[in-house]
Design a protein around this motif. Structure first.
Motif, PDB file in Angstrom:
ATOM      1  N   VAL A  31      41.175 103.812  -6.072  1.00  0.00           N
ATOM      2  CA  VAL A  31      41.538 102.669  -5.273  1.00  0.00           C
ATOM      3  C   VAL A  31      41.892 103.200  -3.884  1.00  0.00           C
ATOM      4  CG1 VAL A  31      42.862 100.531  -5.024  1.00  0.00           C
ATOM      5  CG2 VAL A  31      42.085 101.499  -7.464  1.00  0.00           C
ATOM      6  N   LEU A  32      41.454 102.643  -2.902  1.00  0.00           N
ATOM      7  CA  LEU A  32      41.700 103.037  -1.694  1.00  0.00           C
ATOM      8  C   LEU A  32      42.390 101.622  -0.987  1.00  0.00           C
ATOM      9  CD1 LEU A  32      41.323 104.646   1.032  1.00  0.00           C
ATOM     10  CD2 LEU A  32      39.420 103.643   1.370  1.00  0.00           C
ATOM     11  N   ALA A  33      43.493 101.574  -0.753  1.00  0.00           N
ATOM     12  CA  ALA A  33      44.348 100.745  -0.095  1.00  0.00           C
ATOM     13  C   ALA A  33      44.433 100.652   1.522  1.00  0.00           C
ATOM     14  CB  ALA A  33      45.889 100.487  -0.536  1.00  0.00           C
ATOM     15  N   LEU A  34      43.968  99.701   2.195  1.00  0.00           N
ATOM     16  CA  LEU A  34      43.753  99.739   3.597  1.00  0.00           C
ATOM     17  C   LEU A  34      44.402  98.631   4.168  1.00  0.00           C
ATOM     18  CD1 LEU A  34      39.968 100.359   3.624  1.00  0.00           C
ATOM     19  CD2 LEU A  34      41.581 102.028   4.059  1.00  0.00           C
ATOM     20  N   THR A  35      45.129  98.898   5.277  1.00  0.00           N
ATOM     21  CA  THR A  35      45.850  97.873   6.215  1.00  0.00           C
ATOM     22  C   THR A  35      44.907  97.344   7.240  1.00  0.00           C
ATOM     23  OG1 THR A  35      47.934  98.779   6.065  1.00  0.00           O
ATOM     24  CG2 THR A  35      47.626  97.164   7.530  1.00  0.00           C
ATOM     25  N   THR A  36      44.331  96.067   7.135  1.00  0.00           N
ATOM     26  CA  THR A  36      43.068  95.550   7.821  1.00  0.00           C
ATOM     27  C   THR A  36      43.319  94.023   8.244  1.00  0.00           C
ATOM     28  OG1 THR A  36      41.550  97.042   6.563  1.00  0.00           O
ATOM     29  CG2 THR A  36      40.744  95.033   7.864  1.00  0.00           C
ATOM     30  N   ASP A  37      43.033  94.045   9.774  1.00  0.00           N
ATOM     31  CA  ASP A  37      43.127  92.448  10.125  1.00  0.00           C
ATOM     32  C   ASP A  37      41.767  91.887   9.970  1.00  0.00           C
ATOM     33  OD1 ASP A  37      43.442  90.231  11.642  1.00  0.00           O
ATOM     34  OD2 ASP A  37      44.333  91.101  13.226  1.00  0.00           O
ATOM     35  N   VAL A  38      41.493  91.252   9.491  1.00  0.00           N
ATOM     36  CA  VAL A  38      39.995  90.839   9.144  1.00  0.00           C
ATOM     37  C   VAL A  38      39.549  89.934  10.321  1.00  0.00           C
ATOM     38  CG1 VAL A  38      39.855  90.958   6.612  1.00  0.00           C
ATOM     39  CG2 VAL A  38      40.714  88.974   7.645  1.00  0.00           C
ATOM     40  N   THR A  39      40.235  89.338  11.360  1.00  0.00           N
ATOM     41  CA  THR A  39      39.934  88.926  12.412  1.00  0.00           C
ATOM     42  C   THR A  39      39.550  89.495  13.523  1.00  0.00           C
ATOM     43  OG1 THR A  39      42.064  88.402  13.262  1.00  0.00           O
ATOM     44  CG2 THR A  39      41.469  86.817  11.591  1.00  0.00           C
ATOM     45  N   ASP A  40      39.879  90.954  13.361  1.00  0.00           N
ATOM     46  CA  ASP A  40      39.531  91.936  14.370  1.00  0.00           C
ATOM     47  C   ASP A  40      38.452  92.914  14.040  1.00  0.00           C
ATOM     48  OD1 ASP A  40      40.818  93.337  16.946  1.00  0.00           O
ATOM     49  OD2 ASP A  40      40.461  94.902  15.525  1.00  0.00           O
ATOM     50  N   THR A  41      37.522  92.951  14.892  1.00  0.00           N
ATOM     51  CA  THR A  41      36.217  93.727  14.542  1.00  0.00           C
ATOM     52  C   THR A  41      36.536  95.012  14.534  1.00  0.00           C
ATOM     53  OG1 THR A  41      35.496  93.827  16.791  1.00  0.00           O
ATOM     54  CG2 THR A  41      34.629  92.050  15.916  1.00  0.00           C
ATOM     55  N   LYS A  42      37.303  95.519  15.377  1.00  0.00           N
ATOM     56  CA  LYS A  42      37.468  97.067  15.271  1.00  0.00           C
ATOM     57  C   LYS A  42      38.379  97.461  13.961  1.00  0.00           C
ATOM     58  CE  LYS A  42      37.864  97.937  20.383  1.00  0.00           C
ATOM     59  NZ  LYS A  42      38.587  98.186  21.650  1.00  0.00           N
ATOM     60  N   SER A  43      39.329  96.499  13.460  1.00  0.00           N
ATOM     61  CA  SER A  43      39.813  96.951  12.433  1.00  0.00           C
ATOM     62  C   SER A  43      39.033  96.733  11.193  1.00  0.00           C
ATOM     63  CB  SER A  43      41.274  95.827  12.110  1.00  0.00           C
ATOM     64  OG  SER A  43      41.672  96.176  11.059  1.00  0.00           O
ATOM     65  N   VAL A  44      38.100  95.562  11.102  1.00  0.00           N
ATOM     66  CA  VAL A  44      37.295  95.746   9.975  1.00  0.00           C
ATOM     67  C   VAL A  44      36.159  96.965  10.049  1.00  0.00           C
ATOM     68  CG1 VAL A  44      35.243  94.312   9.088  1.00  0.00           C
ATOM     69  CG2 VAL A  44      37.166  93.150  10.084  1.00  0.00           C
ATOM     70  N   ALA A  45      35.728  97.306  11.271  1.00  0.00           N
ATOM     71  CA  ALA A  45      34.861  98.583  11.445  1.00  0.00           C
ATOM     72  C   ALA A  45      35.584  99.771  10.838  1.00  0.00           C
ATOM     73  CB  ALA A  45      34.490  98.872  12.672  1.00  0.00           C
ATOM     74  N   GLN A  46      36.870  99.858  10.930  1.00  0.00           N
ATOM     75  CA  GLN A  46      37.730 101.184  10.546  1.00  0.00           C
ATOM     76  C   GLN A  46      37.728 100.813   8.954  1.00  0.00           C
ATOM     77  OE1 GLN A  46      41.336 100.269  12.738  1.00  0.00           O
ATOM     78  NE2 GLN A  46      40.711 101.579  14.551  1.00  0.00           N
ATOM     79  N   MET A  47      37.806  99.735   8.476  1.00  0.00           N
ATOM     80  CA  MET A  47      37.777  99.422   7.199  1.00  0.00           C
ATOM     81  C   MET A  47      36.375  99.849   6.257  1.00  0.00           C
ATOM     82  SD  MET A  47      37.806  95.687   5.180  1.00  0.00           S
ATOM     83  CE  MET A  47      36.267  95.344   5.634  1.00  0.00           C
ATOM     84  N   VAL A  48      35.518  99.562   7.118  1.00  0.00           N
ATOM     85  CA  VAL A  48      34.111 100.015   6.569  1.00  0.00           C
ATOM     86  C   VAL A  48      33.927 101.501   6.660  1.00  0.00           C
ATOM     87  CG1 VAL A  48      31.701  99.975   6.787  1.00  0.00           C
ATOM     88  CG2 VAL A  48      32.971  97.923   6.827  1.00  0.00           C
ATOM     89  N   VAL A  49      34.345 102.059   7.644  1.00  0.00           N
ATOM     90  CA  VAL A  49      34.248 103.673   7.741  1.00  0.00           C
ATOM     91  C   VAL A  49      34.864 104.189   6.893  1.00  0.00           C
ATOM     92  CG1 VAL A  49      34.943 105.417   9.461  1.00  0.00           C
ATOM     93  CG2 VAL A  49      33.449 103.625  10.304  1.00  0.00           C
ATOM     94  N   ALA A  50      36.269 103.710   6.726  1.00  0.00           N
ATOM     95  CA  ALA A  50      37.316 104.443   5.765  1.00  0.00           C
ATOM     96  C   ALA A  50      36.724 104.257   4.222  1.00  0.00           C
ATOM     97  CB  ALA A  50      38.567 103.815   5.807  1.00  0.00           C
ATOM     98  N   THR A  51      36.122 103.130   3.720  1.00  0.00           N
ATOM     99  CA  THR A  51      35.392 102.773   2.451  1.00  0.00           C
ATOM    100  C   THR A  51      34.273 104.044   2.333  1.00  0.00           C
ATOM    101  OG1 THR A  51      36.412 100.470   2.461  1.00  0.00           O
ATOM    102  CG2 THR A  51      34.662 101.156   0.962  1.00  0.00           C
ATOM    103  N   LEU A  52      33.449 104.046   3.328  1.00  0.00           N
ATOM    104  CA  LEU A  52      32.211 104.880   3.332  1.00  0.00           C
ATOM    105  C   LEU A  52      32.827 106.488   3.275  1.00  0.00           C
ATOM    106  CD1 LEU A  52      29.706 103.107   5.757  1.00  0.00           C
ATOM    107  CD2 LEU A  52      29.644 103.247   3.144  1.00  0.00           C
TER     108      LEU A  52
END
Length: 256
Positions: free
Chosen positions: A61-82
């Motif tokens: 399980v990967l726990a991420l702090t993400t602001d889903v309204t922010d495109t950069k934060s969501v991009a970081q979420m995807v990069v971290a998951t991949l």
């Protein structure tokens, strides 16, 4: 075809708002079915506890702090998951908020904030995961709407409008990305016992009895009641289900 249509072993799921409430309930279901998880939440207070609980199912399980309204934060979420797992098979767009007020008194900022989190953020997240899903030749997107998407809600016009918009967005995704073997569906929860609805009951003490009186099951839902629906829509069992809206409300919305 797999012998177990509901087996998610080897699949990677992102669940936004996955630290608590409905998001955590669905994450439990996905983990129990074999999925590896990334839970993304703006509030990191419960992240460690949620991660520890979900890892008891035996998967990373990967726990991420993400602001889903922010495109950069969501991009970081995807990069971290991949980066952690190498793939993204499932996106559960669950993060949401509610700010209630009569329409004539609602501040524009409160209208916009709810629309941003509940409707625009799923668009941002879907766009962000699309390249990985397209490259893999498959994907599942689950958008969390609400029974209020189809019912009148004069005191929560922003919330109801955002959830109604999510239904149409789900249909648009289902149409646009079907050729990429990506299925997009929505879940419409009813009244679920979460921190959000507990606050609503504190503000409106009569709400509990009103809901119990209308739900044929004569109880509030629990976050775990959403687990089965999430597993179904994330698994091979729903490979020909696309653009659907699955209501999970104990029968609340069928009552006159």
């Amino acid at each position: 075809m797999t012998s177990n249509l509901f087996d998610l072993t080897g699949r990677v799921a992102i669940v936004t708002g996955g630290n608590t409430g409905i998001g955590l309930g669905m994450a439990r279901g996905l983990a129990n079915a074999g999925a590896t998880l990334a839970i993304a939440d703006r509030n990191s207070d419960n992240a460690a506890q949620a991660k520890a609980e979900l890892e008891k199912f035996g998967h990373s399980v990967l726990a991420l702090t993400t602001d889903v309204t922010d495109t950069k934060s969501v991009a970081q979420m995807v990069v971290a998951t991949l980066g952690a797992f190498g793939r993204i098979d499932i996106l559960v767009n669950n993060a949401g908020i509610s700010i209630s007020a009569p329409i004539e008194e609602m501040a524009l900022a409160d209208w916009q904030k709810v629309i941003d989190v509940n409707m625009t953020a799923p668009f941002i997240c879907a766009q962000a995961v699309y390249p990985a899903m397209k490259a893999a030749g498959r994907g599942k997107i689950i958008n969390i709407a609400s029974v209020l998407a189809t019912l009148g809600a004069g005191g929560a016009a922003n919330y109801a409008s955002s959830k109604g918009g999510i239904l149409q967005f789900t249909r648009a995704l289902a149409t646009a990305w079907a050729a990429d073997n990506i299925q997009s569906n929505a879940i419409l929860p009813g009244w679920i016992d979460t921190d959000l609805t507990k606050r609503a009951k504190e503000i409106r003490p009569e709400l509990h009895d009103r809901i119990i009186g209308r739900v044929p099951a004569q109880r509030w839902g629990t976050p775990n009641d959403l687990a089965g629906a999430a597993v179904f829509l994330a698994s091979a069992a729903s490979d020909f289900v696309n653009g659907a809206a699955l209501t999970v409300d104990g029968g609340f919305s069928i009552q006159g």
